[in-house]
Design a protein around this motif. Sequence first.
Motif, mmCIF file in Angstrom:
data_model
loop_
_atom_site.group_PDB
_atom_site.id
_atom_site.type_symbol
_atom_site.label_atom_id
_atom_site.label_comp_id
_atom_site.label_asym_id
_atom_site.label_seq_id
_atom_site.Cartn_x
_atom_site.Cartn_y
_atom_site.Cartn_z
ATOM 1 N N SER A 51 12.270 19.366 31.699
ATOM 2 C CA SER A 51 13.532 19.470 32.450
ATOM 3 C C SER A 51 14.708 18.950 31.630
ATOM 4 O O SER A 51 15.838 19.432 31.780
ATOM 5 N N LEU A 52 14.459 17.974 30.765
ATOM 6 C CA LEU A 52 15.530 17.479 29.900
ATOM 7 C C LEU A 52 15.956 18.545 28.894
ATOM 8 O O LEU A 52 17.130 18.637 28.533
ATOM 9 N N LEU A 53 15.014 19.353 28.431
ATOM 10 C CA LEU A 53 15.356 20.455 27.532
ATOM 11 C C LEU A 53 16.177 21.508 28.266
ATOM 12 O O LEU A 53 17.110 22.092 27.707
ATOM 13 N N GLY B 291 18.021 20.985 31.079
ATOM 14 C CA GLY B 291 19.256 20.457 31.618
ATOM 15 C C GLY B 291 20.063 19.654 30.625
ATOM 16 O O GLY B 291 20.986 20.173 29.994
ATOM 17 N N MET B 292 19.709 18.387 30.445
ATOM 18 C CA MET B 292 20.574 17.479 29.705
ATOM 19 C C MET B 292 20.827 17.924 28.272
ATOM 20 O O MET B 292 21.978 17.933 27.812
ATOM 21 N N ALA B 293 19.776 18.281 27.537
ATOM 22 C CA ALA B 293 19.955 18.633 26.125
ATOM 23 C C ALA B 293 20.927 19.797 25.976
ATOM 24 O O ALA B 293 21.774 19.809 25.079
ATOM 25 N N PHE B 294 20.834 20.783 26.883
ATOM 26 C CA PHE B 294 21.727 21.942 26.819
ATOM 27 C C PHE B 294 23.059 21.655 27.501
ATOM 28 O O PHE B 294 24.124 21.765 26.887
ATOM 29 N N ALA B 295 23.008 21.283 28.777
ATOM 30 C CA ALA B 295 24.226 21.212 29.588
ATOM 31 C C ALA B 295 25.192 20.146 29.105
ATOM 32 O O ALA B 295 26.407 20.366 29.071
ATOM 33 N N LEU B 296 24.672 18.973 28.722
ATOM 34 C CA LEU B 296 25.556 17.894 28.301
ATOM 35 C C LEU B 296 26.346 18.286 27.067
ATOM 36 O O LEU B 296 27.567 18.113 27.006
ATOM 37 N N PHE B 297 25.670 18.859 26.082
ATOM 38 C CA PHE B 297 26.357 19.219 24.848
ATOM 39 C C PHE B 297 27.176 20.498 25.025
ATOM 40 O O PHE B 297 28.203 20.683 24.363
ATOM 41 N N TYR B 298 26.769 21.362 25.928
ATOM 42 C CA TYR B 298 27.543 22.561 26.242
ATOM 43 C C TYR B 298 28.907 22.186 26.823
ATOM 44 O O TYR B 298 29.938 22.744 26.440
ATOM 45 N N THR B 299 28.905 21.232 27.735
ATOM 46 C CA THR B 299 30.168 20.864 28.378
ATOM 47 C C THR B 299 31.023 19.961 27.486
ATOM 48 O O THR B 299 32.245 20.137 27.394
ATOM 49 N N LEU B 300 30.408 18.986 26.823
ATOM 50 C CA LEU B 300 31.187 18.061 26.007
ATOM 51 C C LEU B 300 31.762 18.748 24.773
ATOM 52 O O LEU B 300 32.897 18.484 24.379
ATOM 53 N N ALA B 301 30.988 19.635 24.143
ATOM 54 C CA ALA B 301 31.480 20.317 22.942
ATOM 55 C C ALA B 301 32.592 21.297 23.271
ATOM 56 O O ALA B 301 33.409 21.638 22.404
ATOM 57 N N GLY B 302 32.635 21.750 24.539
ATOM 58 C CA GLY B 302 33.621 22.758 24.904
ATOM 59 C C GLY B 302 35.059 22.327 24.711
ATOM 60 O O GLY B 302 35.920 23.134 24.334
ATOM 61 N N LEU B 303 35.368 21.065 24.956
ATOM 62 C CA LEU B 303 36.763 20.604 24.875
ATOM 63 C C LEU B 303 37.300 20.599 23.444
ATOM 64 O O LEU B 303 38.347 21.208 23.182
#
Length: 460
Positions: free
Chosen positions: A62-64, A66-78
């Motif tokens: 689930s970390l693969l 959710g967190m591994a993808f979603a966290l870096f997807y949203t933070l890198a976007g800015l």
Amino acid sequence: MRDTAGDPEAEEEGRYPPPKLAWAIVAMLFVAYIFSFIDRMIIGLLVEPMKADLGVTDTQISLLQGMAFALFYTLAGLPIARLIDRKPRMRIIAAGVAVWSLMTAACGVATQYWHLFIARMGVGVGEATLSPAAYSLITDSFPKKRLGLAMGVYGLGSAVGAGLAFLIGAAVVRLVVEAGEVSVPLIGAVSAWQLTFLIVGLPGLLIALVFQFMPEPPRGGGATSQEGAPLSEVFGFIRSRSAALGAAIAAVSLVNFAVLGSVSWVAVMFVRVHEFSLSDAGAAAGFGLIIGGVIGLIGGGVITDRMDGGSPHGRLKFCAMTAVTGTIGALIFPLASSPTVAVAAFILFFASAAVPVGAAITAIQQMTPAPMRATIGAVYIFVVNIVGLALGPSATALIGDTFYPTETGIRYAIVWVAAVGFFGAGLLFALAASRTRSTPAPAAALEPAPFLSTGAATDS
């Protein structure tokens, strides 16, 4: 060139690329969006063989997802969006598609869990380039009378990608898994789940190559590729439109919360409540996503292009109206005793949810000056995904486990998440529409300059 003096509609058309080029840009963005969703979702179809080979738990998987993808997807976007507002957008998309495709393929050569975690981070960073750039490109390519439809076509890529994952993903995985261990040139022997990552990842490199040679439409106002707005201006704009922007983004966040909280569990609900086979549940969910996506994104785009002259007010007002039908669908599809009624109501629910995907971001982009469109788009993506992707699926599971711990209890959890989320979104869309009724559009200087065949803007 035809004299357009005195013809406001013709003058507006002349500020944008020719329609064939504009639709070619949308077509390529649509294809890229489909591949992005397949690449981000494919891991969900490979859980069992990955667990067997790597000895990992459901939580680690689930970390693969959710967190591994979603966290870096949203933070890198800015920070990526700041770059998009200053540099050539097509080349940034090309780099992003190449990165996420290679990182998806890298999952296919991973032999340890931490290899997969890093690769999934890379997939998130690569995919963070696409939507902020796409919103900016599409807004600079179409007059407002066709902008909603164009944005809807792009947004349809998410529904088609998710639907295809449900429809054909399981079948492809099953065929690959039955093949056992396979030898790949230059790599060697790989297991079936590794080969799947290679198969879905590597074709994206061809898409990246196409974007490398796509022409760049001029930015609004003829801004050069180095003229992104400073952050002080971005913050000033957000403060000046805080009520309208805040309400619109919060409304879409609640829609995303309702949708991801439902779609993540709808196949499980069909199996547990209506006793579908897994393949039948996947087909029902997949067709529902695609049909609902077409109705909401294409139909909604056409309608909102005509409401109130294609203004932000008209688009957000229509989003408020469809929130009513979405709430009705959210109450019916989980509780229906008939599977036919459940599937039909799910289509109604998802079609209503699909409307804001195109209409709301179109309204936000219309309100935003051209030099900061990618940055505002990234803020939108960040908030919407934190609320929807991070909270929606978990909220449904938590409500079900806590209050309805029975085999069919998931249907009641879906009702709470989907109906309450949609109802709240409707109120916020109505507020956003009221705040845009008398809001002036960005200054004329921020509109696109006349389009030239070279892709450059005039100095006038």
